[in-house]
Motif scaffolding. Structure first.
Motif, PDB file in Angstrom:
ATOM      1  N   PHE A 357       0.829  -1.208   0.098  1.00 19.56           N
ATOM      2  CA  PHE A 357       0.213   0.089  -0.032  1.00 19.56           C
ATOM      3  C   PHE A 357       0.919   1.333   0.052  1.00 19.56           C
ATOM      4  O   PHE A 357       0.222   2.452  -0.321  1.00 19.56           O
ATOM      5  CB  PHE A 357      -0.925  -0.141   1.392  1.00 19.56           C
ATOM      6  CG  PHE A 357      -0.124   0.237   2.576  1.00 19.56           C
ATOM      7  CD1 PHE A 357      -0.264   1.655   2.953  1.00 19.56           C
ATOM      8  CD2 PHE A 357       0.420  -0.495   3.474  1.00 19.56           C
ATOM      9  CE1 PHE A 357       0.523   2.105   4.006  1.00 19.56           C
ATOM     10  CE2 PHE A 357       1.025  -0.157   4.379  1.00 19.56           C
ATOM     11  CZ  PHE A 357       1.015   0.980   4.713  1.00 19.56           C
ATOM     12  N   LEU A 358       1.998   1.055   0.491  1.00 20.89           N
ATOM     13  CA  LEU A 358       2.644   2.273   0.487  1.00 20.89           C
ATOM     14  C   LEU A 358       3.683   2.932  -0.814  1.00 20.89           C
ATOM     15  O   LEU A 358       3.720   3.918  -0.717  1.00 20.89           O
ATOM     16  CB  LEU A 358       4.014   2.021   1.707  1.00 20.89           C
ATOM     17  CG  LEU A 358       4.974   3.087   2.234  1.00 20.89           C
ATOM     18  CD1 LEU A 358       4.214   3.968   2.846  1.00 20.89           C
ATOM     19  CD2 LEU A 358       6.033   2.455   3.082  1.00 20.89           C
ATOM     20  N   ILE A 359       3.812   1.987  -1.620  1.00 25.10           N
ATOM     21  CA  ILE A 359       4.632   2.272  -2.665  1.00 25.10           C
ATOM     22  C   ILE A 359       3.707   3.240  -3.864  1.00 25.10           C
ATOM     23  O   ILE A 359       2.406   2.829  -4.112  1.00 25.10           O
ATOM     24  CB  ILE A 359       4.833   0.989  -3.645  1.00 25.10           C
ATOM     25  CG1 ILE A 359       5.849   0.340  -2.726  1.00 25.10           C
ATOM     26  CG2 ILE A 359       5.571   1.537  -4.874  1.00 25.10           C
ATOM     27  CD1 ILE A 359       6.092  -1.383  -3.267  1.00 25.10           C
ATOM     28  N   SER A 360       4.217   4.451  -4.050  1.00 25.39           N
ATOM     29  CA  SER A 360       3.489   5.203  -5.011  1.00 25.39           C
ATOM     30  C   SER A 360       3.911   5.397  -6.416  1.00 25.39           C
ATOM     31  O   SER A 360       3.478   5.588  -7.239  1.00 25.39           O
ATOM     32  CB  SER A 360       3.532   6.806  -4.096  1.00 25.39           C
ATOM     33  OG  SER A 360       4.772   7.158  -3.819  1.00 25.39           O
ATOM     34  N   PHE A 375      10.533  12.885  -3.708  1.00 25.33           N
ATOM     35  CA  PHE A 375      10.362  12.419  -2.414  1.00 25.33           C
ATOM     36  C   PHE A 375      10.525  13.490  -1.409  1.00 25.33           C
ATOM     37  O   PHE A 375       9.697  13.439  -0.431  1.00 25.33           O
ATOM     38  CB  PHE A 375      11.234  11.186  -2.525  1.00 25.33           C
ATOM     39  CG  PHE A 375      10.907  10.269  -1.105  1.00 25.33           C
ATOM     40  CD1 PHE A 375       9.709   9.822  -0.750  1.00 25.33           C
ATOM     41  CD2 PHE A 375      11.867   9.998  -0.365  1.00 25.33           C
ATOM     42  CE1 PHE A 375       9.332   9.420   0.490  1.00 25.33           C
ATOM     43  CE2 PHE A 375      11.648   9.286   0.853  1.00 25.33           C
ATOM     44  CZ  PHE A 375      10.338   8.784   1.118  1.00 25.33           C
ATOM     45  N   ARG A 376      11.159  14.473  -1.614  1.00 23.79           N
ATOM     46  CA  ARG A 376      11.584  15.402  -0.643  1.00 23.79           C
ATOM     47  C   ARG A 376      10.652  16.430  -0.793  1.00 23.79           C
ATOM     48  O   ARG A 376      10.176  17.060   0.417  1.00 23.79           O
ATOM     49  CB  ARG A 376      13.138  16.225  -1.020  1.00 23.79           C
ATOM     50  CG  ARG A 376      13.487  17.041  -0.031  1.00 23.79           C
ATOM     51  CD  ARG A 376      14.548  17.729  -0.185  1.00 23.79           C
ATOM     52  NE  ARG A 376      14.891  18.836   0.853  1.00 23.79           N
ATOM     53  CZ  ARG A 376      14.717  20.077   0.628  1.00 23.79           C
ATOM     54  NH1 ARG A 376      14.048  20.568  -0.677  1.00 23.79           N
ATOM     55  NH2 ARG A 376      14.933  21.042   1.275  1.00 23.79           N
ATOM     56  N   THR A 377      10.216  17.075  -2.046  1.00 20.93           N
ATOM     57  CA  THR A 377       9.407  18.116  -2.081  1.00 20.93           C
ATOM     58  C   THR A 377       8.054  17.976  -2.120  1.00 20.93           C
ATOM     59  O   THR A 377       7.049  18.602  -2.056  1.00 20.93           O
ATOM     60  CB  THR A 377       9.804  18.939  -3.174  1.00 20.93           C
ATOM     61  OG1 THR A 377       9.668  18.296  -4.726  1.00 20.93           O
ATOM     62  CG2 THR A 377      11.265  19.503  -3.160  1.00 20.93           C
ATOM     63  N   LYS A 384       6.364   6.660  -1.195  1.00 18.86           N
ATOM     64  CA  LYS A 384       7.684   5.688  -1.277  1.00 18.86           C
ATOM     65  C   LYS A 384       7.812   5.377  -2.621  1.00 18.86           C
ATOM     66  O   LYS A 384       7.117   4.909  -3.657  1.00 18.86           O
ATOM     67  CB  LYS A 384       7.177   4.523  -0.473  1.00 18.86           C
ATOM     68  CG  LYS A 384       8.495   3.550  -0.320  1.00 18.86           C
ATOM     69  CD  LYS A 384       9.296   4.090   0.603  1.00 18.86           C
ATOM     70  CE  LYS A 384      10.694   3.204   0.991  1.00 18.86           C
ATOM     71  NZ  LYS A 384      11.428   3.931   2.029  1.00 18.86           N
ATOM     72  N   VAL A 385       9.017   5.525  -2.942  1.00 15.76           N
ATOM     73  CA  VAL A 385       9.854   5.552  -4.343  1.00 15.76           C
ATOM     74  C   VAL A 385      10.503   4.159  -4.478  1.00 15.76           C
ATOM     75  O   VAL A 385      11.430   4.231  -3.595  1.00 15.76           O
ATOM     76  CB  VAL A 385      10.562   6.645  -4.537  1.00 15.76           C
ATOM     77  CG1 VAL A 385      11.255   6.502  -5.808  1.00 15.76           C
ATOM     78  CG2 VAL A 385       9.779   7.869  -4.612  1.00 15.76           C
TER      79      VAL A 385
END
Length: 397
Positions: A357-360, A375-377, A384-385
């Motif tokens: 579920f976490l992986i975007s 991932f930072r901005t 999650k990458v």
């Protein structure tokens, strides 16, 4: 081979570097099939962790297939393995009592002074995380050398996809240990600061461990939605007085346990945190600990404080009086990953825990620099990458 290398603050690049080689008889070489960008990697990206040098290969969440082994490795060519981010020898005092992240032997002797001067003892080694932790090349690469391969890696059955097991390398056992360190009891109310990857897995773990109520604190709508999806109640700290809300949600006594899954770069509008931001930017201070300070003030007297969030240096205006007068217990530390992987793999296989579920986003390794920046901005949508060596870059429009 191709690998993601550090060149300075907010400057990471995929370069061609030397292939890894077997150096010790306990080594193995892994062909990386999946590797992830961790929130801790952003501390390196932001330049707040010392001891990172230009050209260092980053990444400590990875898995892959064994392609070469030393004579004393217990792995076999062709096996799929997940590799813990902690490098542990298996034989020292701390490894023998399953405190794997405190290994005495994995950090080379010539590197140990860097962390010993700062912390009183040298740190154990970690993959891809500065020369304070050994200077080992990380796993955001096509191949990686794995020291002590007879201790760390866990073999993965072929019927489990990478996405289901990749996070055994770090964030799933980190979230689980965070909940374990909170000593959760069946009637507990637990508050978790931060709904990033570790925070979400801490929420999931606390619920599996039987907490009566788990409260998630963040300000990103999508992250709060994911926490709610897991079964947590949620607080948006930008819209709500967190301490007042927690008192009300805990029947006026305060929450039983708190988990700081934010760490050294916490956000917030309190004056002390804004001052900490300025000092961190100019190098006068190392850590912004707004979330931890808030957690200590919010937990009930006699409560428990768990700190999986990464801290690297000093912080100002720490509520030491509250810690002592309230009789709080604190547990923290880098995760003893090898202690948990077998049990957590079983929980993944039987469906007790979910990680997918976490992986975007899934990106080619070649697109890693963009992955770091987004991932930072764009933390609300880029939860999650996962980077895939060998994956083709998308065609240009």
């Amino acid at each position: 081979m191709r690998a993601l290398t550090w060149h300075g603050t907010h400057d990471v690049r995929v370069d061609t570097v030397d292939d890894p080689e077997i150096i010790n008889s306990r080594d193995a070489i892994i062909e990386v099939t999946s590797t992830a960008i961790c929130g801790s990697d952003l501390h390196l990206y932001d330049g707040v962790i010392p001891g990172v040098l230009p050209g260092d290969v980053l990444g400590h969440e990875f898995m892959g297939r064994v392609v070469e082994t030393g004579s004393d490795s217990t792995l076999k060519k062709g096996q799929r393995v997940v590799v813990p981010f902690t490098i542990s020898c298996g034989g020292c005092f701390h490894c023998q009592i399953q405190q794997f992240s405190a290994c005495e032997n994995s950090n080379p002797a010539e590197k140990q002074d860097m962390s010993a001067k700062l912390y009183g003892h040298s740190m154990a080694a970690l993959f891809g995380y500065s020369h304070m932790t050994g200077g080992y090349s990380g796993g955001q690469a096509e191949y990686v050398r794995v020291p002590y391969s007879d201790v760390g890696p866990i073999v993965i059955p072929d019927h489990l996809d990478d996405d289901k097991v990749l996070f055994l390398s770090d964030i799933l056992p980190t979230g689980w240990m965070a909940a374990e360190n909170a000593e959760i009891q069946p009637d507990d109310t637990v508050a978790v600061w931060g709904c990033g990857p570790v925070g979400l897995f801490a929420i999931q773990s606390a619920i599996v461990m039987g907490a009566s109520k788990v409260i998630a604190i963040d300000h990103y709508p999508n992250r709060l939605a994911l926490a709610k999806q897991l079964g947590a109640e949620v607080i948006d700290f930008r819209k709500t007085n967190v301490r007042e809300a927690l008192m009300e949600m805990s029947g006026g006594i305060g929450v039983d346990a708190v988990i700081d899954a934010v760490g050294m770069e916490s956000h917030g509008f309190a004056i002390d945190n804004m001052v900490d931001v300025v000092k961190q930017k100019v190098g006068m201070g190392a850590d912004r600990a707004s979330a931890l300070k808030q957690a200590i003030l919010a937990v009930r007297p006699g409560g428990r404080v768990s700190i999986p969030g990464v801290y690297g240096g000093m912080t100002d205006k720490f509520p030491l009086g509250a810690l002592m007068e309230k009789g709080l217990q604190i547990r923290s530390g880098q995760t003893h990953v090898q202690r948990y992987t077998k049990d957590l793999l079983e929980k993944i296989e039987d469906g007790t825990l979910d990680t997918t579920f976490l992986i975007s986003h899934r990106l080619p390794l070649e697109d890693a620099a963009r992955g770091y920046e987004c991932f930072r901005t764009e933390q609300d949508s880029w939860t999650k990458v996962v980077l895939k060596p060998g994956m083709d870059m998308p065609a240009a429009n």
